[in-house]
Design a protein around this motif. Structure first.
Motif, PDB file in Angstrom:
ATOM      1  N   SER A  32      21.993  26.609 -38.986  1.00  0.00           N
ATOM      2  CA  SER A  32      21.144  25.426 -38.951  1.00  0.00           C
ATOM      3  C   SER A  32      20.505  25.230 -40.319  1.00  0.00           C
ATOM      4  O   SER A  32      20.864  25.893 -41.297  1.00  0.00           O
ATOM      5  CB  SER A  32      20.054  25.600 -37.885  1.00  0.00           C
ATOM      6  N   ARG A  34      17.451  25.991 -40.904  1.00  0.00           N
ATOM      7  CA  ARG A  34      16.374  26.961 -41.062  1.00  0.00           C
ATOM      8  C   ARG A  34      16.727  28.025 -42.105  1.00  0.00           C
ATOM      9  O   ARG A  34      17.882  28.364 -42.297  1.00  0.00           O
ATOM     10  CB  ARG A  34      16.079  27.657 -39.724  1.00  0.00           C
ATOM     11  N   ALA A  56      14.490  19.685 -38.837  1.00  0.00           N
ATOM     12  CA  ALA A  56      14.470  21.004 -38.200  1.00  0.00           C
ATOM     13  C   ALA A  56      13.076  21.415 -37.770  1.00  0.00           C
ATOM     14  O   ALA A  56      12.916  22.308 -36.926  1.00  0.00           O
ATOM     15  CB  ALA A  56      15.056  22.052 -39.141  1.00  0.00           C
ATOM     16  N   GLN A  59      12.072  21.969 -34.133  1.00  0.00           N
ATOM     17  CA  GLN A  59      12.415  23.176 -33.390  1.00  0.00           C
ATOM     18  C   GLN A  59      11.271  24.179 -33.334  1.00  0.00           C
ATOM     19  O   GLN A  59      11.323  25.135 -32.550  1.00  0.00           O
ATOM     20  CB  GLN A  59      13.636  23.845 -34.040  1.00  0.00           C
ATOM     21  N   PHE A  63      10.315  26.820 -30.149  1.00  0.00           N
ATOM     22  CA  PHE A  63      10.491  28.241 -30.461  1.00  0.00           C
ATOM     23  C   PHE A  63       9.247  29.030 -30.076  1.00  0.00           C
ATOM     24  O   PHE A  63       9.333  30.077 -29.417  1.00  0.00           O
ATOM     25  CB  PHE A  63      10.802  28.413 -31.948  1.00  0.00           C
ATOM     26  N   GLN A 218      14.915  28.759 -29.685  1.00  0.00           N
ATOM     27  CA  GLN A 218      14.299  27.437 -29.605  1.00  0.00           C
ATOM     28  C   GLN A 218      15.085  26.453 -28.744  1.00  0.00           C
ATOM     29  O   GLN A 218      14.547  25.447 -28.305  1.00  0.00           O
ATOM     30  CB  GLN A 218      14.089  26.846 -30.997  1.00  0.00           C
ATOM     31  N   ASP A 219      16.363  26.729 -28.496  1.00  0.00           N
ATOM     32  CA  ASP A 219      17.177  25.809 -27.693  1.00  0.00           C
ATOM     33  C   ASP A 219      17.216  26.191 -26.216  1.00  0.00           C
ATOM     34  O   ASP A 219      18.013  25.644 -25.455  1.00  0.00           O
ATOM     35  CB  ASP A 219      18.611  25.769 -28.234  1.00  0.00           C
TER      36      ASP A 219
END
Length: 340
Positions: A32, A34, A56, A59, A63, A218-219
């Motif tokens: 990603s 990050r 981003a 997220q 998270f 986070q997902d």
């Protein structure tokens, strides 16, 4: 890429958090946007900076929330010491360097690691309270279909040299929708999505399942319990010995004897096919006409997908694949193009 402006913002964030004088060392990035740094204070204390710039940054709140839910289940996830949601910055507890992936690569015995990771899922699925999940994404048929159609939109053009026609794309979507009900014949729980050795940290000083630290959560959302186990045992990055994979599936099923074995096997097959097809699409998307280190995963992931397609529950998708791609998924052709 870290710009001077972004670096100045990070420096101000760390100063406000009391870590402005710490030495900063890059830890790299993932798939990603990050990136991470390890901070080291003069007294030896360490923390992790998570830098999620631009889009981003969205997220960061999930998270932090998911880490809190996991700790509430008696599991190990990083504690947040400071955060800036708008700027996508977090100061996190440092869970060390001993990822399961690193330990496996240096030759550690895989069985204890996979046993611990499986026991973490058993504990999570026993302890998770759905009442804590309000507002989390639901991994339902619509979401899985949207994700898996990346295979049509990114992988197929890489494999065939042309985007699928509207009719072909529609037929593939219909095939996935026809098979997805089998994925939901098992219970729901918290689904972490990227549950694999690269995101698991060994914390030997902590007892029981807390000896496994959980990252990249986070997902997470609500979804079928079979998903994270197959994510663990059918990793894009490494081969898991068949005897270990079989033993871990049996270990998990023994913990939940009320789940029908055939239903679990069908859910495992369908969810595995969805995951592997999505990863193939993601690899092709990342490449986007340029060499990509993730291409090394293609043969393994295509093999994982092909194995899942042999399950009767996936017959409609398997038929579409046979009509649309060569038996090897055009992996060799894609790899030759990458080499060129």
């Amino acid at each position: 890429m870290l710009t001077p402006e972004r670096d100045a913002r990070i420096a101000a964030f760390l100063a406000d958090a009391g870590w402005g004088a710490a030495a900063r060392g890059p830890m790299g990035a993932d798939w990603s946007a990050r990136r991470y740094e390890r901070l080291r204070a003069a007294d030896g204390r360490t923390r992790i900076l998570m830098d999620a710039p631009g889009p981003a940054a969205a997220q960061v709140p999930p998270f932090v929330r998911i880490c809190g839910i996991l700790r509430g289940c008696g599991l190990s996830a990083p504690v947040t010491e400071a955060g800036d949601d708008a700027d996508g910055l977090l100061l996190l507890e440092d869970l060390g360097d001993d990822s399961f992936a690193r330990l496996l690569e240096r030759g550690d015995d895989p069985r204890p690691l996979y046993t611990l990771a499986t026991d973490v899922l058993v504990a999570l699925h026993r302890r998770f309270d759905p009442a804590t999940a309000a507002g989390l994404p639901r991994y339902d048929a619509d979401l899985f279909t949207r994700q898996v159609m990346l295979f049509a939109d990114a992988y197929l053009p890489a494999a065939t040299g042309a985007a699928p026609t509207a009719a072909a794309r529609g037929a593939l979507e219909a095939a996935w929708r026809a098979v997805l009900p089998a994925a939901f014949a098992v219970p729901d729980s918290l689904l972490l999505r990227d549950y694999h050795p690269g995101n698991l940290m060994l914390l030997p000083e902590r007892p029981g399942v807390r000896a496994c630290g959980l990252l990249d959560v986070q997902d997470a959302g609500l979804g079928p319990v079979a998903y994270d186990l197959l994510s663990l045992l059918e990793d894009a990055r490494r081969d898991v010995p068949a005897e270990i994979a079989d033993a871990m599936r049996a270990r998990y099923r023994d913990a939940f004897p009320e789940i029908d074995a055939d239903a679990f096997a069908a859910a495992d097959a369908v969810l595995g096919a969805v995951r592997h097809a999505r990863i193939l699409g993601r690899v092709a998307e990342l490449a986007a006409g340029r060499p990509a280190r993730q291409f090394v995963f293609l043969p393994r992931v295509w093999g994982q997908l092909a194995a899942k397609l042999r399950h009767p529950a996936l017959a409609p998708v398997a038929a579409w694949m046979r009509d649309s791609l060569p038996a090897d998924g055009a992996v060799d052709l894609i790899l030759q193009g990458d080499a060129a």
